[in-house]
Design a protein around this motif. Structure first.
Motif, PDB file in Angstrom:
ATOM      1  N   SER A  37      -2.303  -9.838   7.745  1.00 28.02           N
ATOM      2  CA  SER A  37      -2.387  -8.538   8.403  1.00 28.02           C
ATOM      3  C   SER A  37      -1.368  -7.541   7.883  1.00 28.02           C
ATOM      4  N   LEU A  38      -0.212  -8.046   7.389  1.00 32.02           N
ATOM      5  CA  LEU A  38       0.868  -7.155   6.966  1.00 32.02           C
ATOM      6  C   LEU A  38       1.589  -7.761   5.767  1.00 32.02           C
ATOM      7  N   LYS A  41       7.815  -5.782   3.724  1.00 31.26           N
ATOM      8  CA  LYS A  41       8.372  -4.439   3.590  1.00 31.26           C
ATOM      9  C   LYS A  41       8.871  -4.227   2.164  1.00 31.26           C
ATOM     10  N   GLU A  43      10.840  -1.412  -0.600  1.00 28.41           N
ATOM     11  CA  GLU A  43      11.724  -0.250  -0.684  1.00 28.41           C
ATOM     12  C   GLU A  43      12.035   0.079  -2.139  1.00 28.41           C
ATOM     13  N   SER A  56      12.376  -6.173  -1.410  1.00 24.84           N
ATOM     14  CA  SER A  56      11.170  -6.567  -0.694  1.00 24.84           C
ATOM     15  C   SER A  56      11.483  -7.694   0.267  1.00 24.84           C
ATOM     16  N   SER A  59       7.609 -13.248   2.783  1.00 23.99           N
ATOM     17  CA  SER A  59       6.449 -13.617   3.577  1.00 23.99           C
ATOM     18  C   SER A  59       6.007 -15.016   3.174  1.00 23.99           C
ATOM     19  N   THR A  99      -5.640  -5.334   6.047  1.00 26.45           N
ATOM     20  CA  THR A  99      -4.259  -5.585   5.624  1.00 26.45           C
ATOM     21  C   THR A  99      -3.506  -4.265   5.493  1.00 26.45           C
ATOM     22  N   LYS A 100      -2.315  -4.211   6.089  1.00 24.08           N
ATOM     23  CA  LYS A 100      -1.533  -2.980   6.091  1.00 24.08           C
ATOM     24  C   LYS A 100      -0.264  -3.129   5.247  1.00 24.08           C
ATOM     25  N   THR A 101       0.216  -1.994   4.718  1.00 25.50           N
ATOM     26  CA  THR A 101       1.469  -1.967   3.957  1.00 25.50           C
ATOM     27  C   THR A 101       2.605  -1.581   4.893  1.00 25.50           C
ATOM     28  N   SER A 102       3.823  -1.836   4.462  1.00 27.10           N
ATOM     29  CA  SER A 102       4.986  -1.476   5.293  1.00 27.10           C
ATOM     30  C   SER A 102       6.125  -0.975   4.405  1.00 27.10           C
ATOM     31  N   LEU A 104       9.352   1.327   2.956  1.00 31.12           N
ATOM     32  CA  LEU A 104      10.618   1.816   3.504  1.00 31.12           C
ATOM     33  C   LEU A 104      11.149   2.950   2.643  1.00 31.12           C
ATOM     34  N   TYR A 123       3.460   2.334  -4.774  1.00 33.53           N
ATOM     35  CA  TYR A 123       4.470   2.956  -3.935  1.00 33.53           C
ATOM     36  C   TYR A 123       5.066   4.147  -4.680  1.00 33.53           C
TER      37      TYR A 123
END
Length: 366
Positions: A37-38, A41, A43, A56, A59, A99-102, A104, A123
């Protein structure tokens, strides 16, 4: 009492059955994989050397298999840059449309390619309005400094010593134009041959012709970005003395439907000036053109609406050293990541003759 004991025994058995059932369900779910789902993160950062990098999160369901940065660096602190990241699902886990990105650190994330096992995300470092205003102010200050630097370069008298005997003379002309400040939105305006020559002292700026330019009385033309030895094009297999003081044009030129006429480059000698083995020379209006250092300005790496007419390139060398390369063109023999639009040449002549005493060969590109 017996009834109570029976009930407790029954309850324990039921709990054990339920736990076993839950364990089997969990194991089955793990074996068939789970929906991701995610993703971790991500940056974007520059390290102390100005090189782009990323931090990063971790996961247990997916991992980063590759990261490609654009540009590669080193970069100025306020330069925007992007990273294309490829994620790989671990085991039987899988990506979906949900699926979502996160991201920073003021980064924008866009999924550019998706599949069950791989996901490609781009990104891009973003800026707030305050950041943009601050960056714009810094760019303006830097622009003014670069202009001032171009205006105050040493006079040609102090720099001519190394070019004694060269086929042409490096003429120092004022870094002054009919208008503009050298940006894409407000390019320097060129009206005379002297102003066109001054482009070589500011290779990162943007320019626009407002009149036809006649070079027929100029004498031997030094390619913009080149030297009086016609060095400055890749530098052969490495930097050589003839390349000292050269550069590469990374700005833009709008011909504005005008022409540059009468360019002349003539050299008849035994060997090229400052000749060395594996030397490289260029004969053209520009020695070499490359893209801007800022990847956001890719659309501004252009030469357009320009004609180069009635020019003469005539070089002849009878005793070249080993493995030399000679490049000739009306506009430029070397260009990368650049757009040419509505440009042409007409009425020109390119003549190159090169030979050696032995059987080893040299390369000629026209």
């Amino acid at each position: 009492m017996k009834t109570k004991n029976f009930f407790l025994a029954y309850l324990v058995v039921a709990v054990l059955i339920l736990q076993n059932s839950f364990s089997q369900t969990k194991q089955t779910q793990s074996q068939s994989g789970r929906e991701i789902s995610l993703i971790p993160k991500f940056e974007l950062k520059l390290n102390e050397k100005g090189m782009p990098g990323a931090l990063s999160g971790k996961s247990a369901m997916c991992e980063i298999s590759s990261v490609v940065y654009e540009p590669k660096g080193p970069l100025e602190p306020d330069t925007l840059f992007c990273a294309t990241v490829t994620y790989k699902a671990i085991g039987e886990n899988y990506f979906t449309e949900k699926t979502k990105t996160s991201p920073l650190n003021k980064a924008e994330a866009k999924i550019v390619k998706g599949g069950k096992k791989t996901l490609v995300v781009k990104y891009t470092k973003m800026q707030t309005q305050k950041d943009e205003e601050s960056a714009a102010a810094k760019r303006n200050i830097k622009q003014e400094r670069e202009i001032e630097k171009a205006r105050t370069l040493p006079s040609d008298n102090s720099a001519q010593e190394q070019w004694k005997g060269a086929p042409t003379i490096l003429r120092r002309t004022p870094f002054e134009f009919e208008g503009g400040n050298g940006t894409v939105e407000n390019p320097f305006l060129i009206k005379t041959a002297e102003q066109l020559n001054s482009v070589r002292f500011g290779l990162d700026f943007h320019y626009k012709l407002i009149a036809d330019i006649d070079l027929s009385k100029w004498g031997n033309w030094i390619p913009i970005g080149g030297t009086p030895a016609f060095g400055g094009s890749h530098g052969g297999q490495g930097f050589q003395e003839a390349d000292k003081g050269s550069g590469k044009f990374s700005g833009s030129l709008d011909g504005n439907h005008h022409v540059i006429s009468g360019m002349t480059i003539i050299d008849h000698s035994d060997d090229i000036f400052m000749g060395e083995d594996f030397a490289e020379r260029s004969y053209a209006l520009f020695a070499e053109m490359i893209r801007s250092k800022d990847f956001r300005q890719a659309q501004n790496n252009f030469v357009k609406n320009l004609g180069i007419i009635n020019y003469t390139i005539d070089v002849s060398y009878t005793k070249l050293k080993n493995g030399c390369t000679l490049n000739a063109a009306a506009l430029s023999p070397n260009a990368s990541s650049r757009t040419f639009e509505n440009c042409y040449s007409s009425g020109g002549k390119i003549k190159i003759h090169a030979s050696r005493a032995d059987e080893q060969e040299n390369s000629l590109f026209i």
